[in-house]
Design an enzyme around this catalytic site. Sequence first.
Site, PDB file in Angstrom:
ATOM      1  N   TYR A   1      -8.287   2.099  -2.797  1.00 49.24           N
ATOM      2  CA  TYR A   1      -7.013   1.528  -3.261  1.00 49.24           C
ATOM      3  C   TYR A   1      -7.188   0.048  -3.631  1.00 49.24           C
ATOM      4  O   TYR A   1      -6.820  -0.370  -4.731  1.00 49.24           O
ATOM      5  CB  TYR A   1      -5.995   1.703  -2.138  1.00 49.24           C
ATOM      6  CG  TYR A   1      -4.659   1.029  -2.301  1.00 49.24           C
ATOM      7  CD1 TYR A   1      -3.752   1.456  -3.261  1.00 49.24           C
ATOM      8  CD2 TYR A   1      -4.297  -0.032  -1.466  1.00 49.24           C
ATOM      9  CE1 TYR A   1      -2.513   0.845  -3.379  1.00 49.24           C
ATOM     10  CE2 TYR A   1      -3.052  -0.638  -1.580  1.00 49.24           C
ATOM     11  CZ  TYR A   1      -2.168  -0.199  -2.540  1.00 49.24           C
ATOM     12  OH  TYR A   1      -0.939  -0.796  -2.658  1.00 49.24           O
TER      13      TYR A   1
ATOM     14  N   ALA B   1      -9.921  -1.596  -4.254  1.00 47.29           N
ATOM     15  CA  ALA B   1     -10.856  -1.762  -5.374  1.00 47.29           C
ATOM     16  C   ALA B   1     -10.137  -1.498  -6.694  1.00 47.29           C
ATOM     17  O   ALA B   1     -10.333  -2.212  -7.687  1.00 47.29           O
ATOM     18  CB  ALA B   1     -12.059  -0.833  -5.209  1.00 47.29           C
TER      19      ALA B   1
END
Length: 256
Positions: free
Chosen positions: A156, A158
Amino acid sequence: MTTTENGSGTRELAGKRALVTGGSRGIGAAIVRQFLDAGAEVLTNARSAASTPHDGATFVAADVRTRAGAETLAAAAHELLGGVDILVHNVGGAGPHKGALAIPDEEWQDTLALNFLAPVRLDALLAPGMRERRTGAIVHVSSAATPLAPPPFLHYTAAKAALENYSRGLAAELAPSGIRVNTVSPGRTATPGGEATREQWALLDEGPGQDTTAPPIGRDGRPDDIADAVLFLMSDRAGWLTGSNLVVDGGEFPRG
Ligand SMILES: NC(=O)c1ccc[n+]([C@@H]2O[C@H](COP(=O)([O-])OP(=O)(O)OC[C@H]3O[C@@H](n4cnc5c(N)ncnc54)[C@H](OP(=O)(O)O)[C@@H]3O)[C@@H](O)[C@H]2O)c1
């Protein structure tokens, strides 16, 4: 004068056509309601309609994880509104895992599609119309936790980090065309999606635990706290603001 009126008594978004993704609940629903109050014409989407829909907003069912879903939504924006002046990429989220290496391949793909590719595709479909008209404003909703990169949510954060980077670059590209592009990064906000995710995280028996203490300001966020920031960025009061990342988190994740 209400809070959504400007100094001359005109509603702040009067005459504006807005698309807000994921407006059936949570932060998206608060943005839709504030935009309607501010005089905008609003189109929103989700996979399923809200149980208590907003009076005045138009709803289209579209799953933005796929290119076909993005195209359905963009076509609706053209057909129903004749294009958009304001575009809010609010849809996002992901479930926790025991650690970064436990995140399955299909969930990396799904999370990138939802949090990163969906905004990229929709911008590519709708920003050219803004460029032709030489006016427009875009907000990408990220997360205040992104720089922390918590292992249970690395897929998430990233994806959100990629979104923030993309948003800055798009701002530079579109500024000469009179289009402003900004990011809003919420902290822990009381929404159905946020609460469900934190409950799942609490059930994980391994991996870094979540901090359940209230942010320094003394309470969790409310959807309207985030919608206030988005409305400001879409208003003429933010006419010189582009390429920024407005962190709205009650002081939980200080950034340099
Ligand atoms: N709440 C927090 O604590 C928090 C913190 C940091 C960042 N954020 C960010 O803020 C944004 C909004 O979060 P929220 O907490 O308000 O979320 P939420 O309560 O889960 O609401 C998400 C909205 O998006 C829709 N949606 C979800 N998946 C979709 C899909 N594939 N296609 C189309 N629509 C979809 C949902 O409706 P359907 O399920 O019917 O599709 C719903 O309307 C997200 O980008 C999230 O990452 C939230």
